[in-house]
Design a protein around this motif. Structure first.
Motif, PDB file in Angstrom:
ATOM      1  N   UNK A 268       0.845  -1.189   0.000  1.00 23.63           N
ATOM      2  CA  UNK A 268       0.000   0.000   0.000  1.00 23.63           C
ATOM      3  C   UNK A 268       0.882   1.241   0.000  1.00 23.63           C
ATOM      4  N   UNK A 269       0.723   2.072  -1.030  1.00 20.29           N
ATOM      5  CA  UNK A 269       1.600   3.236  -1.190  1.00 20.29           C
ATOM      6  C   UNK A 269       2.932   2.802  -1.769  1.00 20.29           C
TER       7      UNK A 269
ATOM      8  N   UNK B  65       2.501 -16.846  -5.042  1.00 19.98           N
ATOM      9  CA  UNK B  65       1.395 -15.959  -4.698  1.00 19.98           C
ATOM     10  C   UNK B  65       1.316 -14.810  -5.692  1.00 19.98           C
ATOM     11  N   UNK B  66       0.379 -13.903  -5.457  1.00 17.56           N
ATOM     12  CA  UNK B  66       0.251 -12.683  -6.256  1.00 17.56           C
ATOM     13  C   UNK B  66       0.582 -11.493  -5.380  1.00 17.56           C
ATOM     14  N   UNK B  67       1.355 -10.580  -5.918  1.00 22.46           N
ATOM     15  CA  UNK B  67       1.660  -9.340  -5.200  1.00 22.46           C
ATOM     16  C   UNK B  67       0.957  -8.176  -5.897  1.00 22.46           C
ATOM     17  N   UNK B  68       0.141  -7.466  -5.126  1.00 17.57           N
ATOM     18  CA  UNK B  68      -0.605  -6.318  -5.625  1.00 17.57           C
ATOM     19  C   UNK B  68       0.078  -5.052  -5.109  1.00 17.57           C
ATOM     20  N   UNK B  69       0.325  -4.114  -6.007  1.00 21.56           N
ATOM     21  CA  UNK B  69       0.977  -2.856  -5.661  1.00 21.56           C
ATOM     22  C   UNK B  69       0.007  -1.716  -5.942  1.00 21.56           C
ATOM     23  N   UNK B  70      -0.221  -0.864  -4.958  1.00 24.36           N
ATOM     24  CA  UNK B  70      -1.156   0.255  -5.087  1.00 24.36           C
ATOM     25  C   UNK B  70      -0.481   1.559  -4.731  1.00 24.36           C
ATOM     26  N   UNK B  71      -0.923   2.620  -5.380  1.00 22.94           N
ATOM     27  CA  UNK B  71      -0.529   3.963  -4.972  1.00 22.94           C
ATOM     28  C   UNK B  71      -1.587   4.941  -5.461  1.00 22.94           C
TER      29      UNK B  71
ATOM     30  N   UNK C 104      -5.471   4.627  -0.933  1.00 19.73           N
ATOM     31  CA  UNK C 104      -5.491   3.637   0.132  1.00 19.73           C
ATOM     32  C   UNK C 104      -5.983   2.309  -0.431  1.00 19.73           C
ATOM     33  N   UNK C 105      -6.974   1.731   0.224  1.00 19.54           N
ATOM     34  CA  UNK C 105      -7.482   0.405  -0.164  1.00 19.54           C
ATOM     35  C   UNK C 105      -8.730   0.488  -1.046  1.00 19.54           C
ATOM     36  N   UNK C 106      -9.104   1.688  -1.525  1.00 14.49           N
ATOM     37  CA  UNK C 106     -10.455   1.832  -2.068  1.00 14.49           C
ATOM     38  C   UNK C 106     -10.703   1.107  -3.390  1.00 14.49           C
ATOM     39  N   UNK C 107      -9.656   0.619  -4.062  1.00 10.66           N
ATOM     40  CA  UNK C 107      -9.848  -0.137  -5.309  1.00 10.66           C
ATOM     41  C   UNK C 107      -9.539  -1.630  -5.149  1.00 10.66           C
TER      42      UNK C 107
ATOM     43  N   UNK D 170      -8.621  -0.829   7.341  1.00  9.74           N
ATOM     44  CA  UNK D 170      -8.711  -1.446   6.013  1.00  9.74           C
ATOM     45  C   UNK D 170      -7.772  -2.641   5.892  1.00  9.74           C
ATOM     46  N   UNK D 171      -6.586  -2.540   6.485  1.00  9.87           N
ATOM     47  CA  UNK D 171      -5.664  -3.685   6.476  1.00  9.87           C
ATOM     48  C   UNK D 171      -6.297  -4.869   7.201  1.00  9.87           C
ATOM     49  N   UNK D 172      -6.897  -4.616   8.354  1.00 12.20           N
ATOM     50  CA  UNK D 172      -7.561  -5.684   9.110  1.00 12.20           C
ATOM     51  C   UNK D 172      -8.641  -6.344   8.257  1.00 12.20           C
TER      52      UNK D 172
END
Length: 199
Positions: free
Chosen positions: A65-66, A83-89, A117-120, A148-150
């Motif tokens: 995240x970020x 696994x899959x790694x998702x990257x967001x910013x 943040x986690x909105x998508x 959101x992480x929880x």
């Protein structure tokens, strides 16, 4: 008073991508970045410290995240190949560089997209969530990240963060409040690495 001047060649050089290679946890990566993204010329000390204390599993689904230009997410993709790694910013420039860096380093098990943040993220769940938490976003943003992480961790999943030491007490208190647990993994001169688990 003299007028500061920068010549055209210097300006042209600053507009070019910054490209550097670094070894992180035993693997070499080539990173492409630009001025205006976080730590554009080298992998920052906080991210390195964080990565040194993550318990990677080969099949873990991971979230960065970020992500900036992609350091944390790329290392997770390499360390968790099944696994899959998702990257967001939330910064479209960062997302563009992260996507290009994943491709250039041959990391096929990544997804990179724009998200505040986690909105998508939708209803996806992860085994590992990492964040180099920014210091100056305010407590509201930190609380949103924690809750959101929880919500986006699988049972037994872990949320790892690195923060400046000035946020250490706040993170200790809020991790216990939100997750019911907190473990300080490392405190350095400038940064603290902590983790909470979804029980």
């Amino acid at each position: 008073m003299s007028k500061a001047s920068v010549d055209a060649a210097t300006l042209a050089r600053w507009r070019q991508d910054i490209v550097f290679t670094e070894n992180v946890l035993g693997d070499d990566y080539t990173f492409r970045s630009t001025w205006g993204v976080f730590s554009p010329k080298a992998v920052d000390e906080g991210s390195r410290l964080l990565l040194e204390h993550v318990d990677f599993k080969p099949d873990a689904d991971c979230l960065d995240v970020g992500c900036g230009y992609g350091v944390l997410g790329m290392v997770m993709a390499k360390k968790c190949p099944q696994g899959t790694s998702v990257l967001l910013d939330k910064d479209f420039v960062a997302v563009d560089y992260a996507r290009r860096n994943c491709e250039a380093n041959g990391l096929k098990n990544t997804e990179v997209f724009l998200s505040n943040g986690f909105n998508q993220v939708g209803d996806r769940k992860f085994d590992i969530i990492l964040s180099n938490l920014p210091a100056k976003v305010g407590n509201e943003q930190h609380y949103l990240y924690l809750y959101d992480a929880l919500a986006h961790l699988k049972p037994g999943g872990k949320f790892y963060v690195v923060t400046i030491n000035g946020l250490r007490d706040f993170i200790s208190r809020t991790f216990k409040e939100v997750f019911g647990n907190y473990d300080k993994l490392k405190q350095g001169k400038t940064y603290t690495v902590a983790v909470a688990e979804k029980l």
